[in-house]
Motif scaffolding. Sequence first.
Motif: not given
Length: 783
Positions: A727-733
Amino acid sequence: MAVEDVLPSFADAFPFESFNRMQSAALPALVEHDDNVVVSAPTASGKTALAEAAICRTLDADGTALFLAPLRALTNEKEAEWARFEELGYSVYVVTGERDLNPRRAERADILVMTPEKADSATRKHDSPRYSFVTDVDCCVIDEVHLLDSDRRGAVLEVTISRLRRLCDPRVVALSATMQNVEDVASWLDAPDDCTFQFGDEYRPVPLSATVETYAHGDNAFADKYRRLYRALDLAQPHIEDGGQALVFVASRQDTVRAAEKSRDVIAERDIEIGSRGNYDFHTDAQELSNDTLRQSVVDGVGFHHAGISKDDKDRVEGWFKSGEIQLLFSTSTLAWGVNLPARCVVIRDTKLHDPLEGEVDMSSLDILQMLGRAGRPGYDDAGYAHIVCDGADADRYRQLLVDGKPIESRLAAELDTHLNAEIALGVVDDIEDVMAWLKTTFYYARAASAPRQYDDSDSLRTRVSDTLERLVDGGFVDQSGLEIEPTQLGRLASQFYLRLDTAADFHALCERAGDGSESIDESAVLRTVADAVEFDSVSARRDERETFGAVLDGEGSELDPGNRKVLAILRAGMSGTTPAELQSDAWVIRQNGLRFLAALRAFCERFAAPRDANLVRRIEARVEHGISHEAVGLVAIGGVGAGRAQKLAKEGLVDPAAVRSAGVEGLVDAGLSEGVAERVFEQALGLPAVEIEWSGVPESIPTGENAMAEVTVTNRGDGTPSGIRVTVNGIEMSETTRYLGETTVPVGIFGGDADDLVYEVEVSFSDLPLHPVTDRRTVRIE
């Protein structure tokens, strides 16, 4: 000695009634005692019967015999040849890498047949249910034990025998062509003096006359090849004209064909009477050959033989050569290592050969002596004539070989770190004292004791092993605590995949860089790392091959050496199934090794990187193997779908298993599959992962500074399989976990921050399947 008198229960297993003089001298040691036995005797003197006698004694005691054949092709021949043991109620089972192992049959077999490489693999996995049968071996017969001196295979044979003796301590019977230092092999195997035999040339069934012949160089290597061929034909011609036969050894399969074609023209020009040109029945039989070129050639009395022609064609060629219809036969060295096919005249046309992984190399002294030993037909010839055709600069070296022979040397020192790591990984060695105890079981130790000037004395050996162990610890392959040592995951993986330690270290480093974020594992990084493996360092690139690099690679891998860049080009071209003609001669061997390294790198990624990285490597591996496009690679995960069917389905827009499931059997038939195949493909596709992703609790927006909790549920409607969920948010894991899918729920934190939007993405990837990752996104607006 009559077979009936020596082995009355097995008289029907031998194709003759009496043992010859050499066999009779060695038989008491084989059948009246249980000690290890070493026999060195000239080629064609009858060593196979000694192997069979040792096997018979084992069978008579209800034991299991293991026969180690030097080549895979010979394991299949033994299976056919030893059908006579089956007729007596004993089972023969061949274990090779090209067949699926049947553990039940292997466990019940009375006679096992393997190559040293397969026995190495089996003994490394002896504690698994599939390979536990190898610990039940009561007698191990080593055919052609002088293979110990082979640069590439000798160390494998050496450590395999040492490991087998530690595992189950079987009786060992070692057979060899003539070698200088048989006593060193006997010392290694603890064979007593009265069970160690060295039969000289007086035991050759036919005396051998051997010479070294030189040739005048032409303008280039191609011209030299034909000058050597003409020289070979000069040497063979008198014997052919006298009704005898000649066997000419050349460097490659292709050379056997080309030499046979050219020789037919030369024979016609010289008006040499050869073969059975007027034999109508023979010409009729020749039409049954499946190889077109061979069919045209044999009717002129000229044949060729190599591992690439069909078994039926090989059997016919061997039969016709024995009976005299074929008088001139061209072959690769494989024929010298096991097929009983002597000739009055033997000529070695090529003393150098092209190795895809090593470039141009000298043919080994072992191969040279093995080939020369095929000269002289027992019962037909008063003498055998053998000739080496070589460059003048090499002539003295080969003359010395003919006079003195070749002592058998250990090749373990060059690979000591790799093999010591393997023994530690297997648990054979678990403390410092065990290291020396293991070393003392090797031929390396025995040979060093008799030739300390060439090797090391005992103290120096101890120092060398200590230094090797220190390097393994420093490299992270082994952990040491006081006197105790144990393997690390890195050491286990290096052993499991037969990797050189430098290659294993490079694979590990790539995974580590991916883990700390300093380098992403992308397609190019994977291919470059594999192409740069030290196992490929000796690959050479010809000028015409280098000229193709630009078209295939477009600048990729420019930092690599030319040979490694050639490997990269072959792997890259293999992914699309369009290997340029200039690269095809070495492509198969390089691609097979590349696939082995890709499988290893995938395991490294599973352990040291992430499932998504392992999945990427698995897709690259599948593309190299099948030559399939990036979009359609997932199709080859379906059982029964290879490159051809995958391309057919992709052409109709069915590019993944999900599309195949949606199309159903009717849609697959419309795409060009037969109904029976379509039903099987559809059924196999149903068993693959079918992922559904469901979000819950995800708001459309969230105020700055506030937070909320949501979750994502991943469900697999197909068969369960290990999966990586990221799961990532704005490409950050945010999180990554490996689960065995059925159904899994993962929490997702929603945090209002400085960004305008939060893009949450879940990615599901499969480490061991070439399926594209499944992704889904949700966007949360920041207010």
